[in-house]
Design an enzyme around this catalytic site. Sequence first.
Site, PDB file in Angstrom:
ATOM      1  CG  ASP A  87      -3.731   2.087   2.867  1.00 20.35           C
ATOM      2  OD1 ASP A  87      -3.109   3.084   3.249  1.00 20.35           O
ATOM      3  OD2 ASP A  87      -3.541   1.545   1.757  1.00 20.35           O
ATOM      4  CE1 TYR A 125      -7.871  -3.947  -5.591  1.00 20.64           C
ATOM      5  CE2 TYR A 125      -6.614  -1.990  -6.197  1.00 20.64           C
ATOM      6  CZ  TYR A 125      -6.704  -3.207  -5.534  1.00 20.64           C
ATOM      7  OH  TYR A 125      -5.638  -3.667  -4.823  1.00 20.64           O
ATOM      8  CE  LYS A 171      -7.809  -8.725  -2.865  1.00 19.47           C
ATOM      9  NZ  LYS A 171      -8.798  -9.200  -3.849  1.00 19.47           N
TER      10      LYS A 171
END
Length: 392
Positions: free
Chosen positions: A22, A246, A249
């Site tokens: 991504d 984070y 995912k």
Amino acid sequence: MRPLRHGRGIAMRITVSVIKADVGSVGGHTKPSPRMLDSVKAEVSQAIESGLLIDGFVCHTGDDIAILMSHMRSSGSRDVHQFAWNTFLAATAIAKTSGLYGAGQDLLVDAPSGNVRGAGPAVAELTFEHSLSGARPAESFMVFAADKCGPGAYNLPLYLAFADPMYCAGLMLPQMIKGFSFHIIDMDNTAGDSVIELDAPEDGYRIAALLRDNERFGIDRIVSRTHGEPAAAVSAQRLHAIAGKYTGKDDPVAILRNQGIFPAPEEIISPFAKAHFVGGDARGSHVMPLMPVPLNTPVTGIYCLPIVSCVGFSIDKHGRFSESYTDFFDNPAWDEVRTRAQQKAIEMRSQGWSGAAMLPYSELEYGGFRDTVGELAKRFKIRDERESAAAE
């Protein structure tokens, strides 16, 4: 997009690699822009022309761009991995100039040394002898790409496809009856790849005991015990373990060879009809069903459902991909599964933040959640039972 091609043949030993990341998307975490995809396709075409790659294919699942490649440089090739990294950097630059969301999100280091495994992008690779004779007179394979879910998303379906004859009747045939070896990685071990090899069917219960924990243990590789041929490779890594926070995912990819000495495509994809629950969602925070979708599907549905795509190719004698591909989840048969996945998601999210609907505290990957609870934890005090009794 048709596979990007080159006319030269190759030696017998071939590697199929898929690297996905991504690096920016339009209007939030939805899909990469057409200009980003065109840039990646142009880079792949040049790599084929230069001889670095035999063939290539570019697609996206949600906001993740996947580069599928065939080459002769073996798994972990520095040249191939650096090419993918630089290609993602170029797409990141476009995302930044366009003001897109999450530009370069999965590129977690400044400059990886050697291959990019552990640097952010999801990587799966299979290297095998390619002769179109003997046990493999035809070579076909499929690539799974998932978005908005954790690295163990393939644990259940691949276990059922390679270890359960209720899903794969081919396991009862002579070419598969000896079963498959599962290489399982402990993703919590950041010192290196900590792997155990267990054989199905003998170790079936032990395999299940590990794979039930999607957040810690994941399938790394599956190998035929009859022929010693690699059957599957999965990107099993935790981005938060790499970045220390984070960053999205883990969105795994997987390459699976099929037919003949391996399960057939329908045996491999049938477990995905479960729309099984995995850790995922928009903030990596909830337990949600995995919804099978056609290739190049953006993330625009309710609650940011975890999604998975599956594309299949054949490979000719020169190592080139077939001129067309099969989109396994682009079929009306999957419409009912998609409806059921959305229904399951609505029921789970109707429970909001409570209990099983949300991942446990130890698995919450969104830093803000931990910060909130951590600050509150400092305010807890041990109650003085004598003072409490006197107050009564």
